[in-house]
Design an enzyme around this catalytic site. Structure first.
Site, short mmCIF file in Angstrom:
data_model
loop_
_atom_site.label_atom_id
_atom_site.label_comp_id
_atom_site.label_asym_id
_atom_site.label_seq_id
_atom_site.Cartn_x
_atom_site.Cartn_y
_atom_site.Cartn_z
N TYR A 1 -15.05 12.98 -69.68
CA TYR A 1 -15.33 14.06 -69.53
C TYR A 1 -16.23 13.38 -68.25
O TYR A 1 -16.85 14.44 -67.27
CB TYR A 1 -16.24 14.01 -70.91
CG TYR A 1 -17.46 14.94 -70.89
CD1 TYR A 1 -17.62 16.21 -70.44
CD2 TYR A 1 -18.98 14.35 -70.58
CE1 TYR A 1 -18.67 17.16 -70.41
CE2 TYR A 1 -19.95 15.58 -71.03
CZ TYR A 1 -19.31 15.69 -70.50
OH TYR A 1 -20.97 17.62 -69.72
N GLU B 1 -23.81 22.41 -76.09
CA GLU B 1 -24.87 21.84 -75.77
C GLU B 1 -26.56 22.05 -76.73
O GLU B 1 -26.70 20.93 -77.23
CB GLU B 1 -25.58 22.20 -74.08
CG GLU B 1 -25.35 21.00 -73.43
CD GLU B 1 -25.47 20.05 -73.13
OE1 GLU B 1 -26.47 19.76 -73.76
OE2 GLU B 1 -24.62 18.98 -72.56
N TRP C 1 -23.97 13.01 -77.83
CA TRP C 1 -23.64 14.18 -76.67
C TRP C 1 -21.57 13.34 -77.30
O TRP C 1 -21.01 14.64 -77.18
CB TRP C 1 -23.13 13.40 -75.26
CG TRP C 1 -22.00 14.68 -74.56
CD1 TRP C 1 -20.96 13.85 -73.80
CD2 TRP C 1 -22.27 16.16 -75.22
NE1 TRP C 1 -20.55 14.82 -73.45
CE2 TRP C 1 -21.31 16.64 -73.83
CE3 TRP C 1 -22.64 17.16 -75.30
CZ2 TRP C 1 -20.40 17.99 -73.94
CZ3 TRP C 1 -22.56 19.12 -75.11
CH2 TRP C 1 -20.96 18.96 -73.76
#
Ligand code: ZN
Length: 198
Positions: free
Chosen positions: A21, A43, A51
């Site tokens: 990522y 998000e 995350w």
């Protein structure tokens, strides 16, 4: 393979998905409507969680949320909410799920007004990418986007969440000079870009 220095090295150590990522997506200036929508939803589900947790559930979210299709999400009713609440592969938080449906409706309205979510987001900076140090968690830009979204009735759009979102889609740029992406992105072109209060 040449081991390049990544700014995620500390907290993504040993996590291939996080490294991938970082290497391919985080901070790349994005104008792709589908990806902007996907990251927005991820998000808002992240609020209060890591995350890493969200990233590992990304494909489950994609499957359960009709490929992050805003039109379909905006039309979800109570049965779909119950179905999602019963699914352990995603984040089972009723307020976030209901907030996502509200937000999908707001994104539809934003698209009517600005043409796209992309046009809406980038209009705040006149299309510029704003550099910010990686350790920062909010700035004047995220405060303004957050308060504009709140006025539109959107949920889970606090300044910290929005800052993190703007970083992920490259409206805010936070790879430091010590990270290999900085050079790869020719990020020196962002130096000197500042956000002017509108
Ligand atoms: Zn980096």
């Amino acid at each position: 393979m040449d081991k390049k220095r990544s700014c995620f090295d500390g907290y993504a150590a040993g996590d291939t998905l996080m490294q991938r990522y970082h290497d391919a997506e985080w901070g790349v200036p994005c104008r792709d409507e589908q990806k902007l929508t996907e990251f927005f939803i991820l998000e808002m589900f992240q609020a209060g969680l890591s995350w890493k947790t969200i990233l590992h559930k990304r494909e489950a979210f994609r499957e359960e949320l009709d490929g992050f299709d805003i039109e379909k999400i905006a039309a979800y009713g109570p049965e779909k909410v119950d179905e999602l609440m019963a699914n352990p592969s995603i984040i089972r938080n009723r307020r976030k799920i209901e907030g996502m449906i509200v937000n999908a409706g707001c994104i539809q309205k934003i698209r009517e007004e600005f043409g796209s979510l992309s046009a809406y987001l980038w209009h705040f900076t006149d299309g510029k990418t704003i550099p910010e140090p990686i350790a920062v968690t909010t700035d004047e830009l995220s405060d303004d986007v957050s308060s504009d979204m709140k006025k539109r009735g959107m949920k889970f759009v606090g300044s910290v969440t929005i800052f993190s979102y703007l970083q992920s889609v490259g409206i805010i740029y936070s790879h430091p000079k010590s990270c290999w992406r900085y050079e790869a992105d020719h990020a020196e072109r962002f130096e000197g870009n500042t956000y002017k209060h509108r």
